[in-house]
Scaffold this active site. Structure first.
Site, PDB file in Angstrom:
ATOM      1  N   LYS A 170       0.864  -1.179   0.000  1.00  0.00           N
ATOM      2  CA  LYS A 170       0.000   0.000   0.000  1.00  0.00           C
ATOM      3  C   LYS A 170       0.904   1.232   0.000  1.00  0.00           C
ATOM      4  O   LYS A 170       1.459   1.608   1.034  1.00  0.00           O
ATOM      5  CB  LYS A 170      -0.933  -0.014   1.211  1.00  0.00           C
ATOM      6  CG  LYS A 170      -2.023   1.072   1.179  1.00  0.00           C
ATOM      7  CD  LYS A 170      -1.559   2.358   1.797  1.00  0.00           C
ATOM      8  CE  LYS A 170      -2.607   3.461   1.667  1.00  0.00           C
ATOM      9  NZ  LYS A 170      -2.060   4.783   2.056  1.00  0.00           N
ATOM     10  N   GLY A 221       7.501   5.636   7.977  1.00  0.00           N
ATOM     11  CA  GLY A 221       6.680   6.843   8.025  1.00  0.00           C
ATOM     12  C   GLY A 221       6.738   7.511   9.380  1.00  0.00           C
ATOM     13  O   GLY A 221       7.717   7.375  10.118  1.00  0.00           O
ATOM     14  N   SER A 222       5.664   8.189   9.735  1.00  0.00           N
ATOM     15  CA  SER A 222       5.653   9.014  10.944  1.00  0.00           C
ATOM     16  C   SER A 222       5.457   8.174  12.198  1.00  0.00           C
ATOM     17  O   SER A 222       4.874   7.086  12.161  1.00  0.00           O
ATOM     18  CB  SER A 222       4.549  10.068  10.864  1.00  0.00           C
ATOM     19  OG  SER A 222       3.279   9.455  11.008  1.00  0.00           O
ATOM     20  N   THR A 223       5.928   8.706  13.327  1.00  0.00           N
ATOM     21  CA  THR A 223       5.767   8.021  14.616  1.00  0.00           C
ATOM     22  C   THR A 223       4.297   7.852  14.998  1.00  0.00           C
ATOM     23  O   THR A 223       3.899   6.759  15.421  1.00  0.00           O
ATOM     24  CB  THR A 223       6.546   8.768  15.708  1.00  0.00           C
ATOM     25  OG1 THR A 223       7.948   8.727  15.382  1.00  0.00           O
ATOM     26  CG2 THR A 223       6.333   8.138  17.076  1.00  0.00           C
ATOM     27  N   GLY A 226       2.921   5.005  13.088  1.00  0.00           N
ATOM     28  CA  GLY A 226       3.518   3.778  13.591  1.00  0.00           C
ATOM     29  C   GLY A 226       2.875   3.305  14.882  1.00  0.00           C
ATOM     30  O   GLY A 226       2.666   2.100  15.089  1.00  0.00           O
ATOM     31  N   GLU A 243      10.067   1.825  10.865  1.00  0.00           N
ATOM     32  CA  GLU A 243      11.111   2.844  10.689  1.00  0.00           C
ATOM     33  C   GLU A 243      10.400   4.179  10.674  1.00  0.00           C
ATOM     34  O   GLU A 243       9.783   4.564   9.673  1.00  0.00           O
ATOM     35  CB  GLU A 243      11.887   2.588   9.393  1.00  0.00           C
ATOM     36  CG  GLU A 243      13.224   3.312   9.331  1.00  0.00           C
ATOM     37  CD  GLU A 243      13.146   4.654   8.645  1.00  0.00           C
ATOM     38  OE1 GLU A 243      12.812   5.641   9.337  1.00  0.00           O
ATOM     39  OE2 GLU A 243      13.408   4.726   7.446  1.00  0.00           O
ATOM     40  N   CYS A 277      14.163  10.423   6.032  1.00  0.00           N
ATOM     41  CA  CYS A 277      14.100  10.143   7.472  1.00  0.00           C
ATOM     42  C   CYS A 277      15.455  10.343   8.143  1.00  0.00           C
ATOM     43  O   CYS A 277      15.533  10.878   9.246  1.00  0.00           O
ATOM     44  CB  CYS A 277      13.622   8.710   7.701  1.00  0.00           C
ATOM     45  SG  CYS A 277      11.898   8.436   7.249  1.00  0.00           S
ATOM     46  N   GLU A 374      10.788  17.591  14.042  1.00  0.00           N
ATOM     47  CA  GLU A 374      11.360  17.190  12.753  1.00  0.00           C
ATOM     48  C   GLU A 374      10.738  18.020  11.635  1.00  0.00           C
ATOM     49  O   GLU A 374       9.529  17.950  11.396  1.00  0.00           O
ATOM     50  CB  GLU A 374      11.104  15.706  12.500  1.00  0.00           C
ATOM     51  CG  GLU A 374      11.699  15.215  11.194  1.00  0.00           C
ATOM     52  CD  GLU A 374      11.376  13.757  10.901  1.00  0.00           C
ATOM     53  OE1 GLU A 374      12.133  13.135  10.143  1.00  0.00           O
ATOM     54  OE2 GLU A 374      10.372  13.249  11.428  1.00  0.00           O
TER      55      GLU A 374
END
Length: 470
Positions: A170, A221-223, A226, A243, A277, A374
Protein backbone atom coordinates in the site's frame (compact mmCIF):
# COMPACT_ATOMS: atom_id res chain seq x y z
CA UNK A 1 4.51 8.00 -19.16
CA UNK A 2 1.50 5.72 -19.45
CA UNK A 3 -1.45 7.38 -17.71
CA UNK A 4 -3.33 4.11 -17.16
CA UNK A 5 -2.68 2.68 -13.68
CA UNK A 6 -4.42 -0.27 -12.06
CA UNK A 7 -4.41 -2.25 -8.87
CA UNK A 8 -2.65 -5.60 -9.19
CA UNK A 9 -4.51 -8.40 -7.39
CA UNK A 10 -3.67 -12.06 -8.03
CA UNK A 11 -1.62 -11.04 -11.07
CA UNK A 12 -4.52 -9.20 -12.71
CA UNK A 13 -4.99 -5.49 -13.40
CA UNK A 14 -8.06 -4.30 -11.51
CA UNK A 15 -9.85 -0.95 -11.38
CA UNK A 16 -10.49 0.57 -7.97
CA UNK A 17 -14.00 -0.35 -6.89
CA UNK A 18 -14.17 2.74 -4.63
CA UNK A 19 -13.40 5.06 -7.56
CA UNK A 20 -10.21 7.01 -8.16
CA UNK A 21 -8.23 9.94 -6.78
CA UNK A 22 -5.99 12.61 -8.26
CA UNK A 23 -2.20 12.48 -8.09
CA UNK A 24 -0.71 15.99 -7.96
CA UNK A 25 2.60 17.13 -9.45
CA UNK A 26 4.20 19.16 -6.63
CA UNK A 27 6.16 21.30 -9.11
CA UNK A 28 3.05 22.52 -10.93
CA UNK A 29 0.11 21.62 -8.63
CA UNK A 30 -1.51 20.12 -11.74
CA UNK A 31 -3.06 16.67 -11.83
CA UNK A 32 -0.61 14.10 -13.23
CA UNK A 33 -3.29 11.44 -13.60
CA UNK A 34 -5.75 9.53 -11.45
CA UNK A 35 -4.98 6.46 -9.38
CA UNK A 36 -7.41 3.66 -8.54
CA UNK A 37 -9.08 3.86 -5.14
CA UNK A 38 -9.27 0.39 -3.62
CA UNK A 39 -12.03 -0.75 -1.31
CA UNK A 40 -11.47 -2.75 1.87
CA UNK A 41 -13.09 -5.67 0.04
CA UNK A 42 -10.39 -5.43 -2.62
CA UNK A 43 -7.75 -5.41 0.12
CA UNK A 44 -9.33 -8.63 1.42
CA UNK A 45 -9.08 -10.08 -2.08
CA UNK A 46 -5.40 -9.11 -2.30
CA UNK A 47 -4.66 -10.70 1.08
CA UNK A 48 -6.54 -13.86 0.09
CA UNK A 49 -4.55 -14.03 -3.15
CA UNK A 50 -1.29 -13.57 -1.27
CA UNK A 51 -2.19 -16.30 1.21
CA UNK A 52 -3.09 -18.69 -1.61
CA UNK A 53 0.18 -17.92 -3.42
CA UNK A 54 2.11 -18.40 -0.17
CA UNK A 55 1.14 -22.07 -0.04
CA UNK A 56 3.36 -22.65 -3.07
CA UNK A 57 5.87 -19.77 -2.96
CA UNK A 58 7.07 -20.67 0.56
CA UNK A 59 8.33 -23.98 -0.84
CA UNK A 60 10.20 -22.43 -3.78
CA UNK A 61 13.93 -23.03 -3.71
CA UNK A 62 16.59 -20.47 -2.93
CA UNK A 63 17.73 -20.69 -6.54
CA UNK A 64 14.21 -20.07 -7.88
CA UNK A 65 13.73 -16.97 -5.74
CA UNK A 66 17.18 -15.60 -6.45
CA UNK A 67 16.84 -16.10 -10.19
CA UNK A 68 13.39 -14.49 -10.23
CA UNK A 69 14.67 -11.48 -8.31
CA UNK A 70 17.56 -10.98 -10.74
CA UNK A 71 15.01 -11.08 -13.57
CA UNK A 72 13.00 -8.41 -11.74
CA UNK A 73 16.16 -6.28 -11.46
CA UNK A 74 16.65 -6.71 -15.22
CA UNK A 75 13.08 -5.54 -15.84
CA UNK A 76 13.52 -2.49 -13.58
CA UNK A 77 16.65 -1.59 -15.53
CA UNK A 78 14.80 -2.01 -18.82
CA UNK A 79 12.09 0.39 -17.60
CA UNK A 80 14.44 2.80 -15.82
CA UNK A 81 13.57 5.88 -17.88
CA UNK A 82 9.84 5.43 -17.35
CA UNK A 83 10.20 4.79 -13.63
CA UNK A 84 12.43 7.85 -13.16
CA UNK A 85 9.94 10.04 -15.03
CA UNK A 86 7.09 8.81 -12.82
CA UNK A 87 9.13 9.60 -9.72
CA UNK A 88 9.78 13.17 -10.85
CA UNK A 89 6.17 13.75 -11.87
CA UNK A 90 4.58 12.52 -8.64
CA UNK A 91 7.31 13.11 -6.06
CA UNK A 92 9.07 16.21 -7.42
CA UNK A 93 12.76 15.43 -7.00
CA UNK A 94 15.19 16.42 -9.79
CA UNK A 95 15.68 13.90 -12.58
CA UNK A 96 19.26 13.05 -11.60
CA UNK A 97 18.05 12.06 -8.12
CA UNK A 98 15.15 10.03 -9.55
CA UNK A 99 17.60 8.19 -11.78
CA UNK A 100 19.77 7.48 -8.74
CA UNK A 101 16.69 6.12 -6.95
CA UNK A 102 16.02 3.70 -9.81
CA UNK A 103 19.67 2.65 -9.83
CA UNK A 104 19.54 2.08 -6.10
CA UNK A 105 16.41 -0.02 -6.49
CA UNK A 106 18.21 -2.27 -8.97
CA UNK A 107 21.26 -2.61 -6.72
CA UNK A 108 19.15 -3.42 -3.64
CA UNK A 109 17.17 -6.02 -5.57
CA UNK A 110 20.33 -7.77 -6.75
CA UNK A 111 21.90 -7.65 -3.29
CA UNK A 112 18.85 -9.28 -1.71
CA UNK A 113 18.71 -11.86 -4.49
CA UNK A 114 22.21 -13.03 -3.55
CA UNK A 115 21.72 -13.15 0.22
CA UNK A 116 21.96 -16.58 1.81
CA UNK A 117 19.52 -17.64 4.52
CA UNK A 118 21.70 -19.03 7.29
CA UNK A 119 21.29 -22.27 9.19
CA UNK A 120 22.94 -22.11 12.61
CA UNK A 121 24.29 -25.29 14.20
CA UNK A 122 23.70 -24.91 17.92
CA UNK A 123 24.92 -28.37 18.91
CA UNK A 124 26.35 -31.33 17.04
CA UNK A 125 27.42 -33.96 19.56
CA UNK A 126 27.43 -37.74 19.65
CA UNK A 127 23.79 -38.05 20.57
CA UNK A 128 22.21 -34.75 19.56
CA UNK A 129 22.14 -32.18 16.78
CA UNK A 130 20.32 -28.86 17.15
CA UNK A 131 19.80 -26.56 14.15
CA UNK A 132 18.19 -23.12 13.92
CA UNK A 133 16.35 -22.60 10.63
CA UNK A 134 14.47 -19.57 9.30
CA UNK A 135 11.03 -20.00 7.75
CA UNK A 136 8.82 -17.40 6.02
CA UNK A 137 6.06 -15.75 8.03
CA UNK A 138 3.28 -15.61 5.43
CA UNK A 139 1.77 -12.44 3.98
CA UNK A 140 3.79 -9.26 4.53
CA UNK A 141 1.96 -5.94 4.41
CA UNK A 142 4.13 -3.09 3.12
CA UNK A 143 3.07 0.51 3.81
CA UNK A 144 5.38 3.07 2.25
CA UNK A 145 5.82 6.88 2.41
CA UNK A 146 6.00 9.53 -0.31
CA UNK A 147 9.64 10.60 -0.13
CA UNK A 148 11.40 7.65 -1.85
CA UNK A 149 8.44 5.82 -3.42
CA UNK A 150 10.39 3.30 -5.49
CA UNK A 151 13.38 2.70 -3.24
CA UNK A 152 11.41 2.09 -0.04
CA UNK A 153 8.99 -0.24 -1.81
CA UNK A 154 12.02 -2.26 -2.94
CA UNK A 155 13.41 -2.21 0.61
CA UNK A 156 10.16 -3.78 1.84
CA UNK A 157 9.38 -6.21 -0.98
CA UNK A 158 12.72 -7.80 -1.82
CA UNK A 159 13.72 -9.32 1.55
CA UNK A 160 10.14 -10.58 1.85
CA UNK A 161 10.42 -12.36 -1.49
CA UNK A 162 13.91 -13.68 -0.75
CA UNK A 163 12.68 -15.39 2.41
CA UNK A 164 9.60 -16.97 0.79
CA UNK A 165 6.88 -14.57 1.90
CA UNK A 166 4.18 -13.02 -0.26
CA UNK A 167 3.33 -9.33 -0.23
CA UNK A 168 0.50 -6.80 -0.27
CA UNK A 169 1.74 -3.23 -0.86
CA UNK A 170 0.00 0.00 0.00
CA UNK A 171 1.95 3.09 -1.19
CA UNK A 172 1.33 6.64 -0.02
CA UNK A 173 -1.68 8.23 -1.67
CA UNK A 174 0.62 11.13 -2.63
CA UNK A 175 2.94 8.89 -4.70
CA UNK A 176 1.08 5.70 -5.71
CA UNK A 177 1.99 5.57 -9.40
CA UNK A 178 5.53 4.25 -9.13
CA UNK A 179 4.56 1.36 -6.89
CA UNK A 180 1.65 0.46 -9.17
CA UNK A 181 4.03 0.30 -12.13
CA UNK A 182 6.70 -1.53 -10.11
CA UNK A 183 4.29 -4.26 -9.02
CA UNK A 184 3.07 -4.59 -12.60
CA UNK A 185 6.70 -5.18 -13.66
CA UNK A 186 7.29 -7.63 -10.79
CA UNK A 187 4.24 -9.64 -11.83
CA UNK A 188 5.80 -10.25 -15.23
CA UNK A 189 8.36 -12.46 -13.45
CA UNK A 190 6.50 -14.00 -10.48
CA UNK A 191 3.52 -16.30 -10.00
CA UNK A 192 0.15 -14.61 -9.60
CA UNK A 193 -0.60 -13.43 -6.08
CA UNK A 194 2.97 -13.33 -4.81
CA UNK A 195 3.06 -9.50 -4.93
CA UNK A 196 -0.15 -7.43 -4.94
CA UNK A 197 -0.77 -3.69 -4.67
CA UNK A 198 -3.75 -1.68 -3.46
CA UNK A 199 -3.91 2.11 -3.31
CA UNK A 200 -6.00 4.44 -1.25
CA UNK A 201 -6.05 6.57 1.87
CA UNK A 202 -5.69 5.86 5.59
CA UNK A 203 -8.65 3.50 5.66
CA UNK A 204 -6.72 0.91 3.62
CA UNK A 205 -3.58 1.21 5.75
CA UNK A 206 -5.63 0.87 8.91
CA UNK A 207 -7.38 -2.22 7.58
CA UNK A 208 -4.02 -3.76 6.69
CA UNK A 209 -2.69 -3.18 10.21
CA UNK A 210 -5.62 -5.05 11.74
CA UNK A 211 -6.01 -7.71 9.04
CA UNK A 212 -5.98 -11.26 10.39
CA UNK A 213 -4.59 -12.56 7.11
CA UNK A 214 -1.40 -10.47 7.28
CA UNK A 215 1.45 -11.88 9.36
CA UNK A 216 3.82 -8.89 9.35
CA UNK A 217 3.65 -5.16 8.67
CA UNK A 218 6.72 -3.25 7.56
CA UNK A 219 6.11 0.49 7.72
CA UNK A 220 8.21 3.53 6.99
CA UNK A 221 6.68 6.84 8.02
CA UNK A 222 5.65 9.01 10.94
CA UNK A 223 5.77 8.02 14.62
CA UNK A 224 2.03 8.68 15.24
CA UNK A 225 1.07 6.40 12.34
CA UNK A 226 3.52 3.78 13.59
CA UNK A 227 1.86 3.89 17.00
CA UNK A 228 -1.56 3.31 15.44
CA UNK A 229 -0.20 0.39 13.42
CA UNK A 230 1.33 -1.15 16.53
CA UNK A 231 -1.98 -0.90 18.38
CA UNK A 232 -3.99 -2.36 15.49
CA UNK A 233 -1.51 -5.19 14.97
CA UNK A 234 -2.17 -6.68 18.41
CA UNK A 235 -5.14 -8.74 17.21
CA UNK A 236 -3.04 -11.52 15.69
CA UNK A 237 0.32 -10.49 17.20
CA UNK A 238 1.75 -9.37 13.87
CA UNK A 239 5.48 -9.04 13.50
CA UNK A 240 6.42 -5.40 12.96
CA UNK A 241 9.30 -3.47 11.50
CA UNK A 242 8.73 0.24 12.11
CA UNK A 243 11.11 2.84 10.69
CA UNK A 244 9.61 6.04 12.04
CA UNK A 245 10.43 9.71 12.34
CA UNK A 246 13.86 11.04 13.16
CA UNK A 247 15.36 14.38 14.10
CA UNK A 248 18.99 13.52 13.48
CA UNK A 249 21.67 15.61 15.16
CA UNK A 250 25.25 16.15 14.00
CA UNK A 251 28.09 17.44 16.16
CA UNK A 252 30.81 19.36 14.32
CA UNK A 253 34.09 19.51 16.21
CA UNK A 254 36.45 22.52 15.93
CA UNK A 255 39.28 20.55 14.29
CA UNK A 256 37.46 19.94 11.00
CA UNK A 257 38.43 21.45 7.67
CA UNK A 258 35.33 23.53 6.98
CA UNK A 259 35.90 23.75 3.24
CA UNK A 260 36.32 19.98 3.04
CA UNK A 261 33.15 19.05 4.93
CA UNK A 262 30.68 21.81 4.04
CA UNK A 263 29.41 20.19 0.85
CA UNK A 264 28.92 16.85 2.62
CA UNK A 265 26.98 18.49 5.43
CA UNK A 266 24.80 20.38 2.98
CA UNK A 267 24.02 17.33 0.84
CA UNK A 268 23.18 15.09 3.81
CA UNK A 269 21.00 17.81 5.33
CA UNK A 270 19.12 18.60 2.12
CA UNK A 271 19.05 15.17 0.48
CA UNK A 272 15.75 14.96 -1.40
CA UNK A 273 15.02 18.54 -0.28
CA UNK A 274 15.46 17.42 3.33
CA UNK A 275 12.65 14.90 2.92
CA UNK A 276 14.56 11.84 4.08
CA UNK A 277 14.10 10.14 7.47
CA UNK A 278 17.85 9.93 8.08
CA UNK A 279 18.70 13.45 6.91
CA UNK A 280 20.82 15.60 9.17
CA UNK A 281 18.19 17.85 10.77
CA UNK A 282 19.91 19.54 13.74
CA UNK A 283 23.46 20.83 13.27
CA UNK A 284 25.47 21.49 16.46
CA UNK A 285 28.62 23.44 15.53
CA UNK A 286 31.51 24.41 17.82
CA UNK A 287 31.77 28.13 18.46
CA UNK A 288 35.28 28.32 16.97
CA UNK A 289 34.06 27.49 13.45
CA UNK A 290 30.37 28.42 13.68
CA UNK A 291 30.45 31.57 11.58
CA UNK A 292 32.80 30.08 8.99
CA UNK A 293 30.69 26.96 8.47
CA UNK A 294 27.30 28.69 8.41
CA UNK A 295 28.59 31.19 5.85
CA UNK A 296 29.85 28.35 3.66
CA UNK A 297 26.57 26.44 3.95
CA UNK A 298 24.64 29.55 2.92
CA UNK A 299 26.86 29.93 -0.14
CA UNK A 300 26.17 26.36 -1.20
CA UNK A 301 22.43 26.82 -0.58
CA UNK A 302 22.26 29.98 -2.66
CA UNK A 303 23.99 28.23 -5.57
CA UNK A 304 21.15 25.68 -5.91
CA UNK A 305 18.83 25.89 -8.91
CA UNK A 306 15.30 25.49 -7.52
CA UNK A 307 12.72 24.33 -10.04
CA UNK A 308 10.76 21.59 -11.77
CA UNK A 309 12.70 18.34 -11.61
CA UNK A 310 11.96 17.65 -15.29
CA UNK A 311 13.92 20.74 -16.37
CA UNK A 312 17.61 20.43 -17.24
CA UNK A 313 19.81 22.16 -14.71
CA UNK A 314 17.43 21.85 -11.75
CA UNK A 315 19.32 20.78 -8.63
CA UNK A 316 16.60 21.36 -6.02
CA UNK A 317 12.94 20.40 -6.37
CA UNK A 318 9.75 21.23 -4.48
CA UNK A 319 8.39 20.03 -1.16
CA UNK A 320 6.26 17.02 -2.06
CA UNK A 321 2.82 18.08 -0.84
CA UNK A 322 0.84 21.05 0.42
CA UNK A 323 0.62 19.82 4.01
CA UNK A 324 4.39 19.35 4.37
CA UNK A 325 4.93 22.71 2.66
CA UNK A 326 2.72 24.32 5.30
CA UNK A 327 4.62 22.63 8.15
CA UNK A 328 7.99 23.85 6.83
CA UNK A 329 6.67 27.39 6.42
CA UNK A 330 5.19 27.42 9.93
CA UNK A 331 8.42 26.22 11.55
CA UNK A 332 10.48 28.91 9.80
CA UNK A 333 7.99 31.63 10.72
CA UNK A 334 8.08 30.50 14.35
CA UNK A 335 11.88 30.63 14.29
CA UNK A 336 11.71 34.19 13.00
CA UNK A 337 9.41 35.10 15.89
CA UNK A 338 12.04 33.65 18.26
CA UNK A 339 14.61 36.04 16.71
CA UNK A 340 16.47 33.43 14.74
CA UNK A 341 18.53 34.71 11.83
CA UNK A 342 17.71 33.48 8.32
CA UNK A 343 21.03 33.40 6.48
CA UNK A 344 19.41 32.38 3.19
CA UNK A 345 16.00 31.28 1.96
CA UNK A 346 13.25 31.57 4.52
CA UNK A 347 10.42 32.45 2.14
CA UNK A 348 8.35 30.30 -0.20
CA UNK A 349 8.84 31.07 -3.88
CA UNK A 350 6.03 32.84 -5.70
CA UNK A 351 3.97 31.05 -8.33
CA UNK A 352 2.70 27.50 -8.70
CA UNK A 353 4.39 24.56 -7.03
CA UNK A 354 5.43 23.84 -3.45
CA UNK A 355 8.83 25.47 -3.82
CA UNK A 356 10.78 26.40 -0.72
CA UNK A 357 14.47 27.26 -1.21
CA UNK A 358 17.21 25.66 0.91
CA UNK A 359 17.21 27.64 4.14
CA UNK A 360 19.99 28.03 6.74
CA UNK A 361 18.87 29.28 10.15
CA UNK A 362 21.31 30.58 12.81
CA UNK A 363 21.01 32.24 16.23
CA UNK A 364 18.73 29.40 17.27
CA UNK A 365 18.82 26.76 19.97
CA UNK A 366 16.92 23.96 21.64
CA UNK A 367 13.44 24.91 22.79
CA UNK A 368 12.58 26.37 19.40
CA UNK A 369 10.10 24.36 17.34
CA UNK A 370 12.46 24.19 14.36
CA UNK A 371 15.06 22.43 16.52
CA UNK A 372 12.76 20.31 18.66
CA UNK A 373 10.42 19.12 15.88
CA UNK A 374 11.36 17.19 12.75
CA UNK A 375 11.02 19.66 9.88
CA UNK A 376 11.28 17.04 7.08
CA UNK A 377 11.98 19.73 4.56
CA UNK A 378 14.56 22.16 3.14
CA UNK A 379 15.48 23.98 6.36
CA UNK A 380 18.52 23.46 8.60
CA UNK A 381 18.84 24.98 12.09
CA UNK A 382 22.47 25.48 13.15
CA UNK A 383 23.07 25.54 16.92
CA UNK A 384 26.23 26.90 18.54
CA UNK A 385 28.03 24.94 21.29
CA UNK A 386 31.26 25.21 23.29
CA UNK A 387 31.19 22.04 25.42
CA UNK A 388 30.92 18.73 23.59
CA UNK A 389 29.27 16.91 26.50
CA UNK A 390 26.56 19.55 26.48
CA UNK A 391 26.14 19.06 22.72
CA UNK A 392 25.76 15.30 23.20
CA UNK A 393 23.15 15.85 25.92
CA UNK A 394 21.21 18.21 23.68
CA UNK A 395 21.43 15.81 20.76
CA UNK A 396 20.09 13.02 22.99
CA UNK A 397 17.27 15.13 24.42
CA UNK A 398 14.99 14.29 21.49
CA UNK A 399 12.36 11.58 21.95
CA UNK A 400 13.48 10.02 18.66
CA UNK A 401 16.74 8.27 17.79
CA UNK A 402 17.18 7.27 14.18
CA UNK A 403 20.64 8.53 13.24
CA UNK A 404 23.35 10.90 14.38
CA UNK A 405 26.87 11.89 13.40
CA UNK A 406 30.15 13.36 14.60
CA UNK A 407 32.49 15.24 12.28
CA UNK A 408 36.12 15.51 13.34
CA UNK A 409 39.71 15.06 12.17
CA UNK A 410 40.32 12.89 15.26
CA UNK A 411 38.63 9.59 14.41
CA UNK A 412 39.22 7.95 17.81
CA UNK A 413 37.77 10.92 19.66
CA UNK A 414 34.86 11.03 17.23
CA UNK A 415 34.13 7.35 17.90
CA UNK A 416 33.99 7.99 21.65
CA UNK A 417 31.54 10.83 21.12
CA UNK A 418 29.46 8.90 18.57
CA UNK A 419 29.11 5.96 20.96
CA UNK A 420 27.29 8.27 23.38
CA UNK A 421 24.63 9.24 20.85
CA UNK A 422 21.24 7.60 21.41
CA UNK A 423 20.45 6.51 17.87
CA UNK A 424 20.34 3.41 15.70
CA UNK A 425 23.16 4.51 13.38
CA UNK A 426 26.00 6.88 14.26
CA UNK A 427 28.10 8.07 11.33
CA UNK A 428 31.54 9.66 11.54
CA UNK A 429 32.38 12.32 8.95
CA UNK A 430 29.20 11.52 7.08
CA UNK A 431 25.46 11.22 7.53
CA UNK A 432 22.35 9.67 5.94
CA UNK A 433 24.32 6.92 4.20
CA UNK A 434 22.28 3.74 4.03
CA UNK A 435 23.78 0.65 2.45
CA UNK A 436 22.24 -2.69 1.45
CA UNK A 437 24.66 -4.68 3.62
CA UNK A 438 24.56 -2.49 6.77
CA UNK A 439 21.61 -2.94 9.17
CA UNK A 440 19.61 0.24 9.69
CA UNK A 441 16.95 1.03 12.28
CA UNK A 442 16.05 3.38 15.09
CA UNK A 443 15.55 3.47 18.83
CA UNK A 444 13.24 5.35 21.19
CA UNK A 445 10.30 6.81 19.22
CA UNK A 446 12.02 6.16 15.89
CA UNK A 447 10.70 2.61 15.92
CA UNK A 448 12.21 -0.85 16.19
CA UNK A 449 13.52 -3.64 14.04
CA UNK A 450 16.19 -3.23 11.38
CA UNK A 451 16.28 -3.27 7.61
CA UNK A 452 19.08 -4.31 5.24
CA UNK A 453 21.76 -6.96 5.41
CA UNK A 454 21.28 -10.44 6.79
CA UNK A 455 19.79 -9.02 10.00
CA UNK A 456 17.15 -7.09 8.08
CA UNK A 457 16.28 -10.06 5.90
CA UNK A 458 15.79 -12.33 8.91
CA UNK A 459 13.14 -9.96 10.30
CA UNK A 460 10.89 -11.49 7.63
CA UNK A 461 11.32 -14.99 9.08
CA UNK A 462 10.32 -17.21 11.96
CA UNK A 463 13.12 -19.13 13.63
CA UNK A 464 12.36 -22.82 13.94
CA UNK A 465 14.71 -24.92 16.05
CA UNK A 466 15.15 -28.55 15.02
CA UNK A 467 16.16 -30.64 18.04
CA UNK A 468 17.36 -34.00 16.74
CA UNK A 469 18.09 -36.98 18.98
CA UNK A 470 20.35 -39.26 17.01
Amino acid sequence: MNNEFSLIINGEKVAGSAGSFDVINPATEAVVTTAPLASVEQLDNAVDSANTAFKTWQHSSDEERSTAMHRIADRIEANADELAEIIVMEQGKPMFLAQAEVGGAVAWTRYNADLEIPVKIIEDSEHKRIEAHHKPLGVVGSITPWNWPLMIAIWHIMPALRTGNTVVCKPSEYTPLNTLRLVEIINEELPAGVVNVVTGHGEIGGAMSAHEGISKIVFTGSTPTGQRIMSSAAGNLKRLTLELGGNDAAIIMPDVNVDAIAEGIFQTSFLNMGQTCACLKRLYVHDDIYDQLTTKLAEIAQAQVVGDGMLAGTTFGPVQNANQFRIVSELVEDAKQQRAIILCGGEALAGNGFFYPPTIVTNISDGTRLVDEEQFGPVLPVIRFTDVEDAVARANSASVGLGGSVWSADIKQAQKIASKLECGTAWINGHAEVLPHAPFGGCKMSGFGVEFGEEGMLEYTLMQVLNINK
